[in-house]
Design a protein around this motif. Structure first.
Motif, PDB file in Angstrom:
ATOM      1  N   ASP A  61       9.158   3.837  -2.450  1.00 48.96           N
ATOM      2  CA  ASP A  61       8.258   4.432  -1.479  1.00 48.96           C
ATOM      3  C   ASP A  61       6.935   3.643  -1.440  1.00 48.96           C
ATOM      4  O   ASP A  61       6.430   3.170  -2.467  1.00 48.96           O
ATOM      5  CB  ASP A  61       7.985   5.884  -1.863  1.00 48.96           C
ATOM      6  N   THR A  62       6.439   3.485  -0.245  1.00 50.11           N
ATOM      7  CA  THR A  62       5.209   2.703  -0.069  1.00 50.11           C
ATOM      8  C   THR A  62       3.997   3.466  -0.613  1.00 50.11           C
ATOM      9  O   THR A  62       3.956   4.711  -0.562  1.00 50.11           O
ATOM     10  CB  THR A  62       5.008   2.415   1.424  1.00 50.11           C
ATOM     11  N   PRO A  63       3.056   2.762  -1.128  1.00 49.34           N
ATOM     12  CA  PRO A  63       1.820   3.411  -1.616  1.00 49.34           C
ATOM     13  C   PRO A  63       0.938   3.854  -0.463  1.00 49.34           C
ATOM     14  O   PRO A  63       1.339   3.781   0.702  1.00 49.34           O
ATOM     15  CB  PRO A  63       1.164   2.317  -2.461  1.00 49.34           C
ATOM     16  N   ALA A  64      -0.172   4.335  -0.812  1.00 49.28           N
ATOM     17  CA  ALA A  64      -1.086   4.842   0.222  1.00 49.28           C
ATOM     18  C   ALA A  64      -1.519   3.733   1.184  1.00 49.28           C
ATOM     19  O   ALA A  64      -1.719   3.975   2.375  1.00 49.28           O
ATOM     20  CB  ALA A  64      -2.307   5.485  -0.426  1.00 49.28           C
ATOM     21  N   ARG A  65      -1.661   2.507   0.650  1.00 45.36           N
ATOM     22  CA  ARG A  65      -2.017   1.373   1.502  1.00 45.36           C
ATOM     23  C   ARG A  65      -1.104   0.215   1.176  1.00 45.36           C
ATOM     24  O   ARG A  65      -1.065  -0.261   0.056  1.00 45.36           O
ATOM     25  CB  ARG A  65      -3.484   0.968   1.264  1.00 45.36           C
ATOM     26  N   VAL A  66      -0.354  -0.249   2.177  1.00 46.19           N
ATOM     27  CA  VAL A  66       0.584  -1.354   1.979  1.00 46.19           C
ATOM     28  C   VAL A  66      -0.101  -2.674   2.308  1.00 46.19           C
ATOM     29  O   VAL A  66       0.020  -3.665   1.562  1.00 46.19           O
ATOM     30  CB  VAL A  66       1.843  -1.171   2.850  1.00 46.19           C
ATOM     31  N   SER A  67      -0.760  -2.720   3.408  1.00 44.12           N
ATOM     32  CA  SER A  67      -1.421  -3.948   3.846  1.00 44.12           C
ATOM     33  C   SER A  67      -2.628  -3.584   4.700  1.00 44.12           C
ATOM     34  O   SER A  67      -2.928  -2.404   4.916  1.00 44.12           O
ATOM     35  CB  SER A  67      -0.444  -4.825   4.624  1.00 44.12           C
ATOM     36  N   ASP A  68      -3.239  -4.621   5.196  1.00 42.01           N
ATOM     37  CA  ASP A  68      -4.397  -4.391   6.045  1.00 42.01           C
ATOM     38  C   ASP A  68      -4.011  -3.820   7.396  1.00 42.01           C
ATOM     39  O   ASP A  68      -4.819  -3.164   8.051  1.00 42.01           O
ATOM     40  CB  ASP A  68      -5.171  -5.699   6.247  1.00 42.01           C
ATOM     41  N   ASP A  69      -2.755  -4.084   7.827  1.00 32.63           N
ATOM     42  CA  ASP A  69      -2.300  -3.611   9.129  1.00 32.63           C
ATOM     43  C   ASP A  69      -1.580  -2.271   9.029  1.00 32.63           C
ATOM     44  O   ASP A  69      -0.854  -1.878   9.974  1.00 32.63           O
ATOM     45  CB  ASP A  69      -1.371  -4.635   9.773  1.00 32.63           C
ATOM     46  N   ASP A  70      -1.685  -1.622   7.924  1.00 34.30           N
ATOM     47  CA  ASP A  70      -1.004  -0.338   7.767  1.00 34.30           C
ATOM     48  C   ASP A  70      -1.590   0.685   8.737  1.00 34.30           C
ATOM     49  O   ASP A  70      -2.800   0.978   8.674  1.00 34.30           O
ATOM     50  CB  ASP A  70      -1.161   0.142   6.329  1.00 34.30           C
ATOM     51  N   PRO A  71      -0.788   1.234   9.665  1.00 32.69           N
ATOM     52  CA  PRO A  71      -1.341   2.178  10.629  1.00 32.69           C
ATOM     53  C   PRO A  71      -1.734   3.491   9.992  1.00 32.69           C
ATOM     54  O   PRO A  71      -2.453   4.296  10.606  1.00 32.69           O
ATOM     55  CB  PRO A  71      -0.200   2.377  11.629  1.00 32.69           C
ATOM     56  N   ARG A  72      -1.268   3.749   8.793  1.00 31.88           N
ATOM     57  CA  ARG A  72      -1.624   4.993   8.137  1.00 31.88           C
ATOM     58  C   ARG A  72      -3.070   4.994   7.623  1.00 31.88           C
ATOM     59  O   ARG A  72      -3.624   6.054   7.314  1.00 31.88           O
ATOM     60  CB  ARG A  72      -0.671   5.262   6.975  1.00 31.88           C
ATOM     61  N   CYS A  73      -3.570   3.804   7.464  1.00 29.58           N
ATOM     62  CA  CYS A  73      -4.941   3.692   6.942  1.00 29.58           C
ATOM     63  C   CYS A  73      -5.931   3.935   8.095  1.00 29.58           C
ATOM     64  O   CYS A  73      -6.333   2.992   8.815  1.00 29.58           O
ATOM     65  CB  CYS A  73      -5.175   2.322   6.322  1.00 29.58           C
ATOM     66  N   THR A  74      -6.291   5.159   8.291  1.00 33.67           N
ATOM     67  CA  THR A  74      -7.244   5.518   9.333  1.00 33.67           C
ATOM     68  C   THR A  74      -8.667   5.419   8.800  1.00 33.67           C
ATOM     69  O   THR A  74      -8.917   5.135   7.607  1.00 33.67           O
ATOM     70  CB  THR A  74      -6.951   6.939   9.815  1.00 33.67           C
TER      71      THR A  74
END
Length: 340
Positions: free
Chosen positions: A83-96
């Motif tokens: 499972d992916t962590p809270a932040r995968v990369s800089d382009d992670d759309p989940r990182c609001t």
């Protein structure tokens, strides 16, 4: 004993046994041939099924891995670990903005990420080419083996067919020879039977013409226990003496019958006379009885009349006595009632 006929039967029996033996051998050879063909076909089918199963397993192993399926993420046992962590990369759309996981101007692992992606694409391409080459090689090897097996199987089948044709030709030749010999034997046997039948017919005709049946010899009806024992199926009729004896016996029977009838007639006449006398005596007795009954009835009538007069006189006397003892008014009333 007809030795020639027995020899012919023995010879015919031997020929028949030889033909049956040849037929059984041909059947046995056909059965063996069919068994071999069935074994070869079954082996061929088993090999084909085995090769197809092996190719299917290899294809599933190489090209249909569980992790390449679209719904593998739903059944992956390592899903939590992967499972992916809270932040995968800089382009992670989940990182609001409100998540405080990404800030403007940050690109932490851009170079490593690009390098890893290129390496991964190269590895995937090489692995796919390798798998494709292996699959082509396996398919070519399976086709070569299958072609060799087909060629060997066809060669064996042609060999079995050639042997079967040779066996069939040998059986046909033996059958033709046997049929030729059997036809000759049958013609000879028919000729012998025809000659024997003609001889038997002539003997039978001679025997019938000279026998007792057509000549109607009366002695043939005499049984083995004496002349009084007659064989019904050979009896030709009675002679004159027997006929005269029967006629004399019939005349005696007729006379005896007439005598018996005369006795019966006399007995019936005597019986009728006795019945008539008995009926006459019965009639006289009945008339006598009637006269006695009439006399008794007249006597009873006279006696009843006398008793009736006496009873009437007695009643009148009693009434007169009764009327003399009652008053005048009652006397007239009783007199009127009595008069009515």
């Amino acid at each position: 004993i007809d030795k020639d006929a027995l020899d012919a039967q023995v010879k015919e029996r031997k020929i028949q046994e030889a033909a049956e033996k040849a037929e059984h051998e041909r059947f046995a050879h056909d059965m063996r041939t069919n068994d071999k063909l069935m074994c070869l076909l079954e082996e061929r089918q088993k090999n084909e099924t085995k090769n197809l199963n092996r190719a299917l397993v290899e294809f599933q192993k190489n090209f249909q891995k569980p992790e390449t399926r679209r719904e593998f993420d739903l059944n992956d046992p390592q899903a939590l670990k992967k499972d992916t962590p809270a932040r995968v990369s800089d382009d992670d759309p989940r990182c609001t903005v409100s998540g405080m996981q990404k800030f403007m101007g940050e690109d932490l692992n851009y170079d490593q990420r690009m390098k890893f992606q290129k390496e991964q694409l190269r590895e995937w391409s090489l692995q796919q080419q390798k798998d494709w080459k292996n699959a082509l090689a396996d398919q070519k090897l399976a086709d070569d083996l299958y072609d060799k097996f087909r060629v060997e199987l066809d060669r064996k089948i042609m060999e079995e067919q050639r042997k079967e044709e040779e066996s069939r030709r040998a059986v046909c030749t033996a059958t033709k020879n046997f049929n030729r010999i059997q036809a000759a034997e049958l013609d000879h046997k028919n000729a012998l039977e025809k000659a024997q039948k003609i001889k038997d017919d002539m003997d039978e005709i001679t025997c019938l013409l000279q026998g007792d049946f057509l000549s109607e010899n009366p002695n043939q009806a005499i049984g083995p226990w004496g002349k009084h024992n007659v064989l019904v199926n050979r009896w030709k009729g009675m002679n004159q003496e027997q006929l005269m004896a029967i006629r004399e016996f019939q005349k005696e029977q007729a006379l005896e019958k007439l005598r018996v009838r005369e006795q019966e007639r006399q007995r019936d006449a005597e019986w009728d006379r006795q019945c008539l006398q008995a009926a006459r005596a019965q009639l006289l007795w009945e008339r006598h009885q009637q006269r006695q009954n009439q006399e008794q009835r007249r006597g009873l009538d006279v006696m009843n009349a006398v008793l009736s007069q006496e009873q009437k006189a007695k009643n009148i006397y009693l009434k007169e006595e009764e009327y003399s003892n009652i008053p005048t008014d009652e006397f007239y009333a009783q007199f009127n009632t009595t008069t009515r």
